[in-house]
Scaffold this motif. Structure first.
Motif, PDB file in Angstrom:
ATOM      1  N   GLN A  44      36.273  53.974  50.796  1.00 31.59           N
ATOM      2  CA  GLN A  44      37.141  55.035  51.283  1.00 31.59           C
ATOM      3  C   GLN A  44      38.495  54.992  50.878  1.00 31.59           C
ATOM      4  O   GLN A  44      39.225  55.924  50.984  1.00 31.59           O
ATOM      5  CB  GLN A  44      36.912  54.934  53.114  1.00 31.59           C
ATOM      6  CG  GLN A  44      35.656  55.369  53.435  1.00 31.59           C
ATOM      7  CD  GLN A  44      35.529  55.293  54.796  1.00 31.59           C
ATOM      8  OE1 GLN A  44      36.338  55.813  55.558  1.00 31.59           O
ATOM      9  NE2 GLN A  44      34.406  55.081  55.528  1.00 31.59           N
ATOM     10  N   LYS A  45      39.118  53.723  50.555  1.00 30.50           N
ATOM     11  CA  LYS A  45      40.493  53.493  50.199  1.00 30.50           C
ATOM     12  C   LYS A  45      40.495  52.413  49.165  1.00 30.50           C
ATOM     13  O   LYS A  45      40.674  51.291  49.087  1.00 30.50           O
ATOM     14  CB  LYS A  45      41.244  52.937  51.334  1.00 30.50           C
ATOM     15  CG  LYS A  45      42.670  53.079  51.410  1.00 30.50           C
ATOM     16  CD  LYS A  45      43.309  52.963  52.773  1.00 30.50           C
ATOM     17  CE  LYS A  45      44.927  52.964  52.591  1.00 30.50           C
ATOM     18  NZ  LYS A  45      45.636  52.642  53.730  1.00 30.50           N
ATOM     19  N   PRO A  46      39.924  53.144  48.052  1.00 33.27           N
ATOM     20  CA  PRO A  46      40.014  52.130  46.807  1.00 33.27           C
ATOM     21  C   PRO A  46      41.558  51.540  46.326  1.00 33.27           C
ATOM     22  O   PRO A  46      41.588  50.688  45.429  1.00 33.27           O
ATOM     23  CB  PRO A  46      39.286  52.937  45.743  1.00 33.27           C
ATOM     24  CG  PRO A  46      39.479  54.055  46.071  1.00 33.27           C
ATOM     25  CD  PRO A  46      39.689  54.111  47.812  1.00 33.27           C
ATOM     26  N   ASP A  47      42.505  52.024  46.881  1.00 35.76           N
ATOM     27  CA  ASP A  47      43.660  51.598  46.575  1.00 35.76           C
ATOM     28  C   ASP A  47      44.271  50.438  47.284  1.00 35.76           C
ATOM     29  O   ASP A  47      45.475  49.890  47.422  1.00 35.76           O
ATOM     30  CB  ASP A  47      44.915  52.692  46.290  1.00 35.76           C
ATOM     31  CG  ASP A  47      45.014  53.380  47.919  1.00 35.76           C
ATOM     32  OD1 ASP A  47      44.084  53.205  48.592  1.00 35.76           O
ATOM     33  OD2 ASP A  47      45.874  54.216  47.944  1.00 35.76           O
ATOM     34  N   SER A  48      43.664  49.925  48.379  1.00 41.93           N
ATOM     35  CA  SER A  48      44.034  49.246  49.257  1.00 41.93           C
ATOM     36  C   SER A  48      43.761  47.669  48.685  1.00 41.93           C
ATOM     37  O   SER A  48      42.332  47.294  48.442  1.00 41.93           O
ATOM     38  CB  SER A  48      43.340  49.307  50.656  1.00 41.93           C
ATOM     39  OG  SER A  48      43.559  48.186  51.413  1.00 41.93           O
ATOM     40  N   VAL A  84      36.689  44.765  40.660  1.00 36.03           N
ATOM     41  CA  VAL A  84      37.391  45.168  41.855  1.00 36.03           C
ATOM     42  C   VAL A  84      38.946  44.756  41.746  1.00 36.03           C
ATOM     43  O   VAL A  84      39.727  45.864  42.178  1.00 36.03           O
ATOM     44  CB  VAL A  84      36.929  44.767  43.178  1.00 36.03           C
ATOM     45  CG1 VAL A  84      37.985  44.877  44.415  1.00 36.03           C
ATOM     46  CG2 VAL A  84      35.511  45.195  43.452  1.00 36.03           C
ATOM     47  N   LEU A  85      39.218  43.782  41.162  1.00 35.30           N
ATOM     48  CA  LEU A  85      40.677  43.059  41.283  1.00 35.30           C
ATOM     49  C   LEU A  85      41.484  43.545  39.997  1.00 35.30           C
ATOM     50  O   LEU A  85      42.572  43.576  39.976  1.00 35.30           O
ATOM     51  CB  LEU A  85      40.700  41.894  41.209  1.00 35.30           C
ATOM     52  CG  LEU A  85      40.110  41.334  42.716  1.00 35.30           C
ATOM     53  CD1 LEU A  85      40.416  39.582  42.591  1.00 35.30           C
ATOM     54  CD2 LEU A  85      41.186  41.849  43.677  1.00 35.30           C
ATOM     55  N   PHE A  86      40.684  43.937  38.942  1.00 35.90           N
ATOM     56  CA  PHE A  86      41.451  44.405  37.509  1.00 35.90           C
ATOM     57  C   PHE A  86      42.254  45.578  37.698  1.00 35.90           C
ATOM     58  O   PHE A  86      43.672  45.346  37.216  1.00 35.90           O
ATOM     59  CB  PHE A  86      40.435  44.769  36.642  1.00 35.90           C
ATOM     60  CG  PHE A  86      41.275  45.054  35.186  1.00 35.90           C
ATOM     61  CD1 PHE A  86      41.493  43.921  34.317  1.00 35.90           C
ATOM     62  CD2 PHE A  86      41.426  46.254  34.911  1.00 35.90           C
ATOM     63  CE1 PHE A  86      42.152  44.144  33.075  1.00 35.90           C
ATOM     64  CE2 PHE A  86      41.945  46.632  33.555  1.00 35.90           C
ATOM     65  CZ  PHE A  86      42.282  45.713  32.812  1.00 35.90           C
ATOM     66  N   PRO A  87      42.068  46.366  38.829  1.00 33.16           N
ATOM     67  CA  PRO A  87      43.085  47.557  38.958  1.00 33.16           C
ATOM     68  C   PRO A  87      44.499  47.170  39.657  1.00 33.16           C
ATOM     69  O   PRO A  87      45.509  47.836  39.802  1.00 33.16           O
ATOM     70  CB  PRO A  87      42.575  48.528  39.718  1.00 33.16           C
ATOM     71  CG  PRO A  87      41.087  48.394  39.511  1.00 33.16           C
ATOM     72  CD  PRO A  87      40.841  46.924  39.260  1.00 33.16           C
ATOM     73  N   PHE A  88      44.221  45.926  40.348  1.00 31.48           N
ATOM     74  CA  PHE A  88      45.273  45.476  41.209  1.00 31.48           C
ATOM     75  C   PHE A  88      46.157  44.330  40.384  1.00 31.48           C
ATOM     76  O   PHE A  88      47.097  43.583  41.012  1.00 31.48           O
ATOM     77  CB  PHE A  88      44.801  44.762  42.440  1.00 31.48           C
ATOM     78  CG  PHE A  88      44.228  45.757  43.339  1.00 31.48           C
ATOM     79  CD1 PHE A  88      45.210  46.574  44.205  1.00 31.48           C
ATOM     80  CD2 PHE A  88      43.021  46.031  43.247  1.00 31.48           C
ATOM     81  CE1 PHE A  88      44.434  47.471  44.958  1.00 31.48           C
ATOM     82  CE2 PHE A  88      42.357  47.028  44.286  1.00 31.48           C
ATOM     83  CZ  PHE A  88      43.094  47.532  45.150  1.00 31.48           C
TER      84      PHE A  88
END
Length: 189
Positions: free
Chosen positions: A75-79, A102-106
Motif C-alpha cells: 500500500q505504501k512502497p515508498d515507506s 525491497v531495499l534497492f530503491p532506498f
C-alpha cells in the motif's frame, strides 16, 4: 538499586523517609526507551496494518507477520519504515533476495539509515556475493561507527576472498573492542 534516606530527630525517631530508584552503568549515556505514540488510524490504514504486522513479528507469528507487513508495504512502497519492517521478516525467513529487491530503491537513503547497508550486507553475504557484502559492511561502518559484529563479518568476507591479512586485521580490531570472543581468538590462532 534503591536508596533510602531517613531523617531522624534527636531521639532517633524517624521523622522523614524518602526512597529513590537508580541505575549504575558502565556506559556513559544510557539510552532512553523509544516510545511511539500515534492516534489510531482507520482499520484499513496501512499504518495500522504495518503495526499489526510488527506485533505479529514480535510474537513470532510469522505467517500473520508476513501477510500484514507485505500488505502494508504494497500500500505504501515508498515507506522506508515499512520496507525495513518487511525486511526484518525476510531476514528471519532467510529470503535474502527479497531483502535486496525491497531495499534497492532506498539506497539513496542509506546514509540517513545505515540499517539498509547492514541488511544488504547480510543478504549479499548469505547469497555468496562476498565483494558486494564487504562493500555494504564497510559503508555501514563509515556511517555508524565501529561495531565488532560487523568487523567479524568483514573478517569472514576477507577469509572467503582469500585476503588473510585483511581478515586478521578485522578480527584483531574486533577483539580490541570486545575481547570476550573465544571463537574469534581460536580463529586467529
Amino acid at each position: 538499586y534503591k536508596v533510602k534516606v531517613s531523617l531522624l530527630d534527636q531521639d532517633q525517631k524517624e521523622i522523614l523517609l524518602e526512597s529513590e530508584d537508580f541505575s549504575i552503568s558502565s556506559v556513559g549515556i544510557v539510552p532512553k526507551p523509544m516510545v511511539i505514540s500515534r492516534s489510531m488510524p482507520a482499520s484499513k490504514n496501512e499504518v495500522l496494518i504495518y503495526l499489526l504486522g510488527m506485533q505479529y513479528l514480535n510474537k513470532r507469528d510469522f505467517k500473520n507477520a508476513k501477510t500484514y507487513l507485505e500488505n502494508a508495504f504494497s500500500q505504501k512502497p515508498d515507506s522506508l519504515e515499512f520496507a525495513l519492517g518487511l525486511c526484518q521478516y525476510y531476514r528471519i525467513s532467510k529470503d535474502y533476495k527479497k531483502i535486496k529487491e525491497v531495499l534497492f530503491p532506498f539506497l539513496n537513503k542509506a546514509e540517513e539509515n545505515p540499517e539498509i547497508y547492514f541488511l544488504l550486507g547480510i543478504s549479499s553475504h548469505e547469497l555468496g556475493e562476498i565483494k558486494e557484502a564487504l562493500d555494504s559492511y564497510n559503508k555501514y561502518l563509515s556511517h555508524s561507527g565501529i561495531n565488532f559484529q560487523i568487523l567479524n563479518l568483514i573478517g569472514n568476507c576477507h577469509l572467503r576472498l582469500g585476503n588473510n591479512q585483511e581478515a586478521e586485521m578485522a578480527f584483531k580490531k574486533s577483539l580490541e573492542i570486545n575481547p570476550n570472543q573465544e571463537n574469534i581468538k581460536k580463529l586467529l590462532d
